[in-house]
Design a protein around this motif. Structure first.
Motif: not given
Length: 357
Positions: A11-18, A275-277, A337-340
């Protein structure tokens, strides 16, 4: 024979502090001698339980973790028209079934000393017991726990994530779901955001400076998360209800793909999705694929190929382990996700099928 369902997510996370540490900065870990960002298992499970997949789709089958048992029982008794002193005493007696009690403060019902995970069925039995106590019924204190606590019932989240009751160990529940700490698949450091805020009513002539200055930590990265479900134990914890276990597995698959800890979400607006599982189902001994990232993936060495570099590393590790140890599962389904490739609905159905054998 035990069936396991294993989840591997990128999972790609954007700039954050979760998920913050005791100083308010993103949690970290050293993996393979390199600094990584980390999301704790506890924060992920909390985020999963807060999703609509659990709160709405599993309504009536979700527990409550709280210290305010006496307060809630007292409210129930007040609604029944039972007087204050009688209600307060009965509520405290019932709360003591789950945990020792703290001293009363500010005239409020006492809190339990530890957080107790209470199922919907146990709430109903607790309310019933309180009513019986206020009616003057004499009950053996040794039998009170048996009148309220359950070793198994319809609470899906307790069946999945378990609980410990120090005052009633016979009613502990072993977790059917193990959730790892998510780590970035690459080297990642905490950055600092220095920010200022403007006082809207401050005049330029008075002072041109900011009305407030502050600093907060943040980070970004692609996280690997592993989770494993012991399907037989999940069904056992749910009193043998295969249909409810299947519904729970479906909810878990959807929640893991979409849930994220919500620390500072208003400041960073992070709402990532996996994005990938890679979802595996079978009876072989579970194994995670974190070894794929002990050597951090270097995106610069992969021609800026995005998430595909991490997917390739994960699939390669799965293939190597299967070659050396034998297949880790009987069936695999992938969402890419990248490969649909794949859908979340298909993935959820694949997970749920494990509960039906």
């Amino acid at each position: 024979m035990t069936t396991f369902v294993q989840f591997h997510l990128l999972t790609p996370d954007p700039p954050s502090n979760p998920n913050r540490d005791d100083q308010g900065r993103p949690k970290q870990a050293m993996v393979g001698g390199q600094p990584r960002l980390r999301l704790s298992s506890q924060s992920i499970k909390r985020a999963v339980r807060e999703t609509a997949y659990f709160r709405q789709n599993l309504a009536g089958h979700v527990g409550t973790r709280t210290k305010r048992i006496a307060e809630e029982v007292e409210k129930h008794l007040f609604a029944k028209g039972i007087d204050g002193a009688n209600a307060r005493s009965a509520a405290a007696t019932v709360a003591n079934v789950f945990s020792k009690l703290e001293a009363e403060k500010d005239g409020k019902p006492p809190l339990t000393t530890t957080l107790a995970f209470v199922s919907p069925d146990e709430w109903r039995f607790a309310h019933d017991l309180a009513e019986r106590l206020t009616a003057g019924e004499k009950l053996d204190t040794k039998e009170l726990k048996k009148l309220v606590l359950r070793r198994a019932d319809g609470a899906v989240d307790i069946a999945m994530f378990g609980r410990m009751l120090a005052e009633g160990p016979d009613f502990n529940r072993e977790a059917a779901v193990q959730v790892g700490h998510a780590i970035t698949t690459h080297r990642a450091l905490v950055e600092d955001d220095w920010y200022s805020a403007v006082d809207d009513l401050k005049t330029r002539e008075e002072d041109a400076g900011a009305g407030h200055l502050g600093e907060t930590g943040f980070g970004s990265g692609i996280y690997y998360l592993y989770a494993c479900v012991n399907v037989e134990l999940l069904v056992e914890n749910l009193c043998g209800d295969h249909a409810l276990a299947a519904k729970g597995l479906e909810a878990l698959a959807c929640a893991l793909a979409t849930a994220t800890p919500k620390g500072k979400q208003n400041s960073f607006g992070h709402h990532p999705r996996a994005h990938y599982i890679r979802l595996e189902r079978g009876s072989a001994q579970p194994r995670d694929l974190s070894g794929a990232f002990f050597k951090p993936v270097d995106l610069r060495a992969n021609d800026n190929d995005g998430v595909r570099a991490w997917i390739s590393a994960l699939e390669e590790m799965a293939g190597k382990l299967d070659h050396c140890y034998g297949p880790a599962c009987d069936a695999v389904m992938v969402l890419n996700v990248p490969e649909g490739q794949g859908t979340l609905a298909d993935l959820a159905a694949f997970a749920a099928a494990a509960a039906h054998g």
